[in-house]
Enzyme design. Sequence first.
Site, PDB file in Angstrom:
ATOM      1  N   ARG A 147       0.857  -1.177   0.000  1.00  0.00           N
ATOM      2  CA  ARG A 147       0.000   0.000   0.000  1.00  0.00           C
ATOM      3  C   ARG A 147       0.900   1.235   0.000  1.00  0.00           C
ATOM      4  NH1 ARG A 147      -5.374  -0.465   1.946  1.00  0.00           N
ATOM      5  NH2 ARG A 147      -6.339  -2.157   0.781  1.00  0.00           N
ATOM      6  N   GLN A 205      -0.282   2.321  -6.240  1.00  0.00           N
ATOM      7  CA  GLN A 205      -1.746   2.414  -6.273  1.00  0.00           C
ATOM      8  C   GLN A 205      -2.337   1.866  -7.563  1.00  0.00           C
ATOM      9  OE1 GLN A 205      -2.694   6.519  -5.483  1.00  0.00           O
ATOM     10  NE2 GLN A 205      -3.023   6.158  -3.302  1.00  0.00           N
ATOM     11  N   ASP A 219      -2.768  -1.894  -7.333  1.00  0.00           N
ATOM     12  CA  ASP A 219      -3.419  -2.403  -6.127  1.00  0.00           C
ATOM     13  C   ASP A 219      -4.805  -2.975  -6.441  1.00  0.00           C
ATOM     14  OD1 ASP A 219      -4.442  -2.919  -3.635  1.00  0.00           O
ATOM     15  OD2 ASP A 219      -4.107  -0.907  -2.820  1.00  0.00           O
ATOM     16  N   SER A 260      -7.641  -2.851  -3.689  1.00  0.00           N
ATOM     17  CA  SER A 260      -8.354  -1.576  -3.582  1.00  0.00           C
ATOM     18  C   SER A 260      -9.303  -1.371  -4.756  1.00  0.00           C
ATOM     19  CB  SER A 260      -7.356  -0.413  -3.512  1.00  0.00           C
ATOM     20  OG  SER A 260      -6.650  -0.444  -2.289  1.00  0.00           O
ATOM     21  N   TYR A 280      -3.931  -0.543   7.111  1.00  0.00           N
ATOM     22  CA  TYR A 280      -4.951  -1.455   7.624  1.00  0.00           C
ATOM     23  C   TYR A 280      -5.173  -1.212   9.115  1.00  0.00           C
ATOM     24  CZ  TYR A 280      -4.288  -4.130   3.308  1.00  0.00           C
ATOM     25  OH  TYR A 280      -4.219  -4.502   1.998  1.00  0.00           O
TER      26      TYR A 280
END
Length: 377
Positions: A122, A127, A130, A133, A228
């Site tokens: 993360r 991004q 990912d 996500s 998280y």
Amino acid sequence: MLIGIPKELASGENRAAIIPTDAKKLIRAGATIQIEAGLGLGSGFSDEEYTDAGATVIADRNAVLANADIILRISKPTLDEIGQMKSGCIHISYLDPFNEHSLIKAFRDRGVSAISMEMIPRSTRSQKMDALSSQASLAGYVMVLLATTKLPRILPMMMTPAGTLKPSTVFIIGAGVAGLQAIATAKRLGAKVVAFDTRSVVAEQVRSLGGKFLEIDLGETGQTKDGYAVALTEEQMKLQLEGQKKQIAESDIVITTAQLFGRKPPVLVTSDMIKGMKPGSVIVDMAAESGGNVEGSVAGETVVVDGVTIIGDGNWSNFVSRDASQMYSSNLFNLVDEGWNGDDKKMVIDMENDILQGCVITHGGEIVNETIKNLIN
């Protein structure tokens, strides 16, 4: 390099690992693409679209797996499929490495470089790769829509000559990627939205989307370096459950999104709380497939308990498979591109790369991810 993309075989799975647009990008970069016939049909992509992009379409699944230098897919392979792969090839998919120890050992013994999409770090730079996500964002949207189909009420306030209908209340537990999208979706549909998360730092994000943040004093909480939520102590869990009880009873829809990667999720809605809800209320348990946040939820099913509908379907992004395929395909393309050597026209596993360090599980006949290695040992 020959990139092989097999069709997903899981029951009801409609997503495709790569869509034609990204297949074309990989071919432009110098790769050869071979896909299994029917790869994109579940998401509305025909075989012809892949051939137009420059890919080869074949019906022999075994050949796709056996010939490939890189295998791209969504679901983890079977042990038999690993046995068909070339030593030295790269396999990229979800792997569930914290629980699938026999699978990880099989990759190691076969000499396959296995990359886990769950383990993408993360970070700002990663991004675009990912997948957790990207799929969770769609899941947040889908869960709200599924709840509305079971709720015997509308979400917005409505003023009519026949009277005024009050807005429904939606309570969302967990304000991560899925939770925030659920908040935004429910708010756009006109609901009164309340949310809670153990990470108080997300309260401002909830409010910025028009939701009310439920304040529960849990003492010291926090989040990991990857963003998280940290697991609560037993005492903190009791405080959270007690603090949520009244809000759950007042809500028409409750959506739980608390998942602990590699571990069983916490129970956030107990049977006592369900009994306190209004008949016709709806709960959506995002974590039903991995153990559940809700007592009485059943993985892959919708059940009614004490007059409350509990939705535990799972694989939420599959309900919008075309968009889910587009997003996952982009994640895969960007990951391959991260390791792509333009001169040699191949993907190189560079263990000095900050992104690959976290997500490469096996390489060169070894388990190279220290966390997974220690867990298996």
